[in-house]
Design a protein around this motif. Structure first.
Motif, PDB file in Angstrom:
ATOM      1  N   LEU A  67       0.892  -1.210   0.226  1.00 24.33           N
ATOM      2  CA  LEU A  67      -0.046   0.008  -0.034  1.00 24.33           C
ATOM      3  C   LEU A  67       0.978   1.073   0.052  1.00 24.33           C
ATOM      4  O   LEU A  67       1.669   1.382   1.021  1.00 24.33           O
ATOM      5  CB  LEU A  67      -0.844  -0.021   1.007  1.00 24.33           C
ATOM      6  CG  LEU A  67      -1.796   1.103   1.389  1.00 24.33           C
ATOM      7  CD1 LEU A  67      -2.845   1.252   0.167  1.00 24.33           C
ATOM      8  CD2 LEU A  67      -2.558   1.244   2.678  1.00 24.33           C
ATOM      9  N   PHE A  68       0.852   1.840  -1.205  1.00 20.41           N
ATOM     10  CA  PHE A  68       1.706   3.282  -1.318  1.00 20.41           C
ATOM     11  C   PHE A  68       0.456   4.171  -1.067  1.00 20.41           C
ATOM     12  O   PHE A  68      -0.315   4.212  -1.643  1.00 20.41           O
ATOM     13  CB  PHE A  68       2.248   3.304  -2.501  1.00 20.41           C
ATOM     14  CG  PHE A  68       3.274   2.352  -2.894  1.00 20.41           C
ATOM     15  CD1 PHE A  68       4.510   2.846  -2.619  1.00 20.41           C
ATOM     16  CD2 PHE A  68       3.128   1.338  -3.708  1.00 20.41           C
ATOM     17  CE1 PHE A  68       5.938   1.879  -2.917  1.00 20.41           C
ATOM     18  CE2 PHE A  68       4.155   0.565  -4.088  1.00 20.41           C
ATOM     19  CZ  PHE A  68       5.665   0.733  -3.662  1.00 20.41           C
ATOM     20  N   VAL A  69       0.692   5.432  -0.389  1.00 19.48           N
ATOM     21  CA  VAL A  69      -0.162   6.328  -0.032  1.00 19.48           C
ATOM     22  C   VAL A  69       0.646   7.488  -0.292  1.00 19.48           C
ATOM     23  O   VAL A  69       1.616   7.811   0.025  1.00 19.48           O
ATOM     24  CB  VAL A  69      -0.722   6.528   1.156  1.00 19.48           C
ATOM     25  CG1 VAL A  69      -1.559   5.302   1.492  1.00 19.48           C
ATOM     26  CG2 VAL A  69       0.272   6.765   2.505  1.00 19.48           C
ATOM     27  N   VAL A  70      -0.007   8.693  -1.151  1.00 14.89           N
ATOM     28  CA  VAL A  70       0.497   9.931  -1.654  1.00 14.89           C
ATOM     29  C   VAL A  70      -0.319  10.882  -1.411  1.00 14.89           C
ATOM     30  O   VAL A  70      -1.752  11.039  -1.961  1.00 14.89           O
ATOM     31  CB  VAL A  70       0.914   9.874  -3.098  1.00 14.89           C
ATOM     32  CG1 VAL A  70       1.783  11.222  -3.348  1.00 14.89           C
ATOM     33  CG2 VAL A  70       1.708   8.670  -3.353  1.00 14.89           C
ATOM     34  N   GLY A  71      -0.259  11.932  -0.809  1.00 10.20           N
ATOM     35  CA  GLY A  71      -1.175  13.213  -0.618  1.00 10.20           C
ATOM     36  C   GLY A  71      -1.176  13.729   0.864  1.00 10.20           C
ATOM     37  O   GLY A  71      -0.501  13.091   1.843  1.00 10.20           O
ATOM     38  N   ASP A  72      -1.771  14.991   0.831  1.00 15.09           N
ATOM     39  CA  ASP A  72      -1.332  15.655   2.465  1.00 15.09           C
ATOM     40  C   ASP A  72      -2.502  15.341   3.328  1.00 15.09           C
ATOM     41  O   ASP A  72      -2.341  15.754   4.345  1.00 15.09           O
ATOM     42  CB  ASP A  72      -1.558  17.145   1.988  1.00 15.09           C
ATOM     43  CG  ASP A  72      -2.940  17.452   1.551  1.00 15.09           C
ATOM     44  OD1 ASP A  72      -3.910  16.742   1.279  1.00 15.09           O
ATOM     45  OD2 ASP A  72      -3.215  18.576   0.898  1.00 15.09           O
ATOM     46  N   GLN A  73      -3.444  14.246   2.988  1.00 11.96           N
ATOM     47  CA  GLN A  73      -4.295  13.787   3.986  1.00 11.96           C
ATOM     48  C   GLN A  73      -3.990  12.445   4.694  1.00 11.96           C
ATOM     49  O   GLN A  73      -4.464  12.219   5.556  1.00 11.96           O
ATOM     50  CB  GLN A  73      -5.702  13.669   3.530  1.00 11.96           C
ATOM     51  CG  GLN A  73      -6.247  15.033   2.978  1.00 11.96           C
ATOM     52  CD  GLN A  73      -6.388  16.137   4.063  1.00 11.96           C
ATOM     53  OE1 GLN A  73      -6.841  15.953   5.287  1.00 11.96           O
ATOM     54  NE2 GLN A  73      -5.847  17.077   3.591  1.00 11.96           N
ATOM     55  N   PHE A  74      -2.620  12.046   4.489  1.00  9.81           N
ATOM     56  CA  PHE A  74      -1.956  10.702   5.033  1.00  9.81           C
ATOM     57  C   PHE A  74      -1.090  11.310   5.932  1.00  9.81           C
ATOM     58  O   PHE A  74      -0.463  12.279   5.947  1.00  9.81           O
ATOM     59  CB  PHE A  74      -1.365  10.144   4.023  1.00  9.81           C
ATOM     60  CG  PHE A  74      -2.402   9.435   3.090  1.00  9.81           C
ATOM     61  CD1 PHE A  74      -3.337   8.556   3.490  1.00  9.81           C
ATOM     62  CD2 PHE A  74      -2.370   9.871   1.840  1.00  9.81           C
ATOM     63  CE1 PHE A  74      -4.289   8.126   2.504  1.00  9.81           C
ATOM     64  CE2 PHE A  74      -3.381   9.487   0.757  1.00  9.81           C
ATOM     65  CZ  PHE A  74      -4.239   8.266   1.285  1.00  9.81           C
TER      66      PHE A  74
END
Length: 267
Positions: free
Chosen positions: A226-233
């Motif tokens: 699971l890669f997560v990209v973004g300012d809400q993580f």
């Protein structure tokens, strides 16, 4: 707040292959723009049961979607049904089993391949039914949907990695190179998606084994990235269950829901 979500499900991608072969996504990690987590897939580690798990948060033994031959609509609340029911726009460029689970079954290619119907759970869709349908084309389908409809939730689901695994096995040049190719394709899109307000999750349903299959309990079959990209993580260390992804995405979309959320994954 950026509360739109793109979920990319790279079908059949083993965790270790993602870690070793996906240079672009790992470059984002080195630049502290992304985080990689290891997730264990639910059982059986088969595609249709795990699609249902990812999109409803329900394990296969409870959902009743326990093998790939069960062709009926989901009877669970999904991200698609919750989002469309609360006024958001949904879209998917995905394998036709997604259309069968959340729109209409059985899949009729003439009727369903190109979907544009606000009354359906997946309102805008480009669906395919050939496992060798090119990943590059599938991502173009997805970007067409995104630019045309500005969906709040977009599912992108290519099949070439899984197809290579079934043809050549986990420990093969073809399987690893399919993962590398998906990584290159993603490098063309992720910066744009993030700039336009999307939170991006890149994961898989299941892994692969050297028998050119999956479905059991081996680590190579169950361990997925699971890669997560973004300012809400939060980008903090946490243990994530596959059953928590649905609720976490619902939370990012600011939906009213009763799904299980991993609160440590998001800010």
């Amino acid at each position: 707040m950026n509360n739109k979500v793109i979920l990319v499900v790279l079908d059949g991608l083993n965790y270790q292959v993602a870690h070793d072969c996906m240079g672009y996504l790992n470059a984002l990690i080195e630049q502290q723009r992304a985080t990689l987590y290891k997730i264990s897939s639910e059982l059986p580690s088969l595609s249709r049961p795990i699609y249902e798990c990812l999109l409803t948060g329900t394990p296969p033994a409870i959902s009743g979607i326990v093998n790939n031959d069960i062709t009926r609509r989901s009877n669970q609340q999904s991200i698609f049904s919750l989002a469309s029911g609360q006024g958001l726009t949904t879209a998917a460029a995905a394998y036709h089993w997604m259309s069968e689970l959340y729109n209409r079954t059985p899949y009729n290619a003439v009727r369903d391949r190109f979907t544009d119907d606000r009354d359906l759970n997946i309102q805008h869709g480009c669906f395919y039914h050939l496992d060798h349908y090119p990943d590059e084309t599938l991502f173009l389908d997805a970007e067409h949907l995104r630019l045309s409809h500005q969906p709040d939730f977009l599912l992108i689901h290519p099949m070439n990695i899984d197809n290579a695994g079934h043809l050549f096995g986990l420990d093969s040049i073809q399987y690893r190179n399919s993962a590398r190719q998906a990584d290159i394709i993603l490098s063309h899109y992720i910066d744009t998606w993030v700039a336009e307000g999307y939170q991006v999750l890149v994961t898989s349903d299941h892994g692969m084994n050297n028998d050119k299959s999956h479905g059991g309990t081996l680590g190579c079959e169950r361990e997925v990235p699971l890669f997560v990209v973004g300012d809400q993580f939060s980008h903090q260390a946490t243990q994530i269950k596959q059953t928590q992804l649905c609720g976490t995405i619902c939370q990012l979309l600011q939906l009213d829901h009763q799904k299980t959320v991993n609160q440590e994954l998001i800010v």
